[in-house]
Design a protein around this motif. Structure first.
Motif: not given
Length: 269
Positions: A88-108
């Motif tokens: 979760q943290v390695g793919t940048g999904r966590m920490p989440a930017q905002q709540p939603g139906a699904q947390v997308p991948k982003k820059r770690n």
């Protein structure tokens, strides 16, 4: 022989033998005992947990609670294990930017050492799947064909037959698997992030996970080949059939109109 017998009968002989035996035993124990190494490992682990706790307080506590018990904004982290944190943290999904139906991948935003510290702290809250080592997810020598069968059976319904991803219900989606590292593919199967079911070794053995990874590398890797020509994105027979129908039929209609117009013009002239 008489001198040796006299020494053996000396009153201090038994004491000397006992002291020598104790010295030899103590030396062997000190040389072979792993106590010092264990103490160093325990100290390093304790330090990692303490540093991870600090990182957790800054980046995770507001959603997951002070002790990882979960809140209305985030699920409990007790028992998720270090593998889930690494994914979760390695793919940048966590920490989440905002709540939603699904947390997308982003820059770690964390280095691997900090991810390991955070994983150590969360793993200390409760036992869970452990972060894999390279030998567990390295697909070298794995059966690609068998991996394709396993992927289409267990994963293709959501991720598409070639891992291109797809839409789910209520704003959720199965992400594309192109460019995902072998380690994160393995961890995703092991832990079942977000809407994905988990596939522990009791359900999908380590060997079969490697075969799936090998298949995904073959169809989505930098050296992937498309023997049939242009793959049209590899979106599957429905999408590709619709593409062929719309553009193919459209081209035929345009050609028909053009030929009819030329024929009519030729007759007039």
């Amino acid at each position: 022989m008489k001198k040796l017998s006299a020494r053996r009968r000396h009153p201090l002989a038994a004491l000397v033998v006992l002291l020598l035996a104790l010295a030899v035993t103590g030396g062997l124990y000190a040389a072979l005992s792993p106590t010092e190494a264990k103490a160093e490992d325990t100290s390093a682990q304790s330090l990692a947990i303490e540093e991870g706790k600090k990182l957790y307080a800054v980046g995770c506590q507001s959603c997951h609670g002070t002790g990882g018990q979960g809140t209305s904004d985030g699920p409990s982290l007790v028992g998720v294990g270090s593998a889930a944190v690494d994914f979760q943290v390695g793919t940048g999904r966590m920490p989440a930017q905002q709540p939603g139906a699904q947390v997308p991948k982003k820059r770690n935003i964390y280095s691997q050492s900090k991810i390991d510290q955070l994983a150590a702290y969360i793993a200390s809250l409760g036992a869970g799947p452990e972060k894999p080592w390279r030998g567990q997810y390295d697909p070298s020598g794995a059966d690609i064909g068998r991996g394709g069968e396993l992927f289409r059976t267990n994963c293709g319904q959501c991720h598409n037959f070639s891992g291109k991803g797809g839409a789910l219900t209520n704003g959720k989606f199965a992400p594309s698997l192109k460019g995902v590292s072998d380690k994160h593919l393995y961890e995703a199967m092991l832990t079942g992030p977000q809407n994905m079911p988990s596939f522990p070794d009791s359900t999908l053995p380590e060997k079969e996970k490697k075969e799936i990874i090998a298949y995904l590398n073959a169809v989505n890797g930098s050296k992937a080949e498309t023997p049939g020509g242009l793959e049209l994105g590899g979106l599957g027979p429905v999408s590709e059939g619709l593409f062929a129908w719309v553009f193919g039929m459209g081209a035929l209609i345009v050609l028909t109109i053009w030929l009819a117009a030329r024929t009519a013009k030729a007759r007039k002239s």
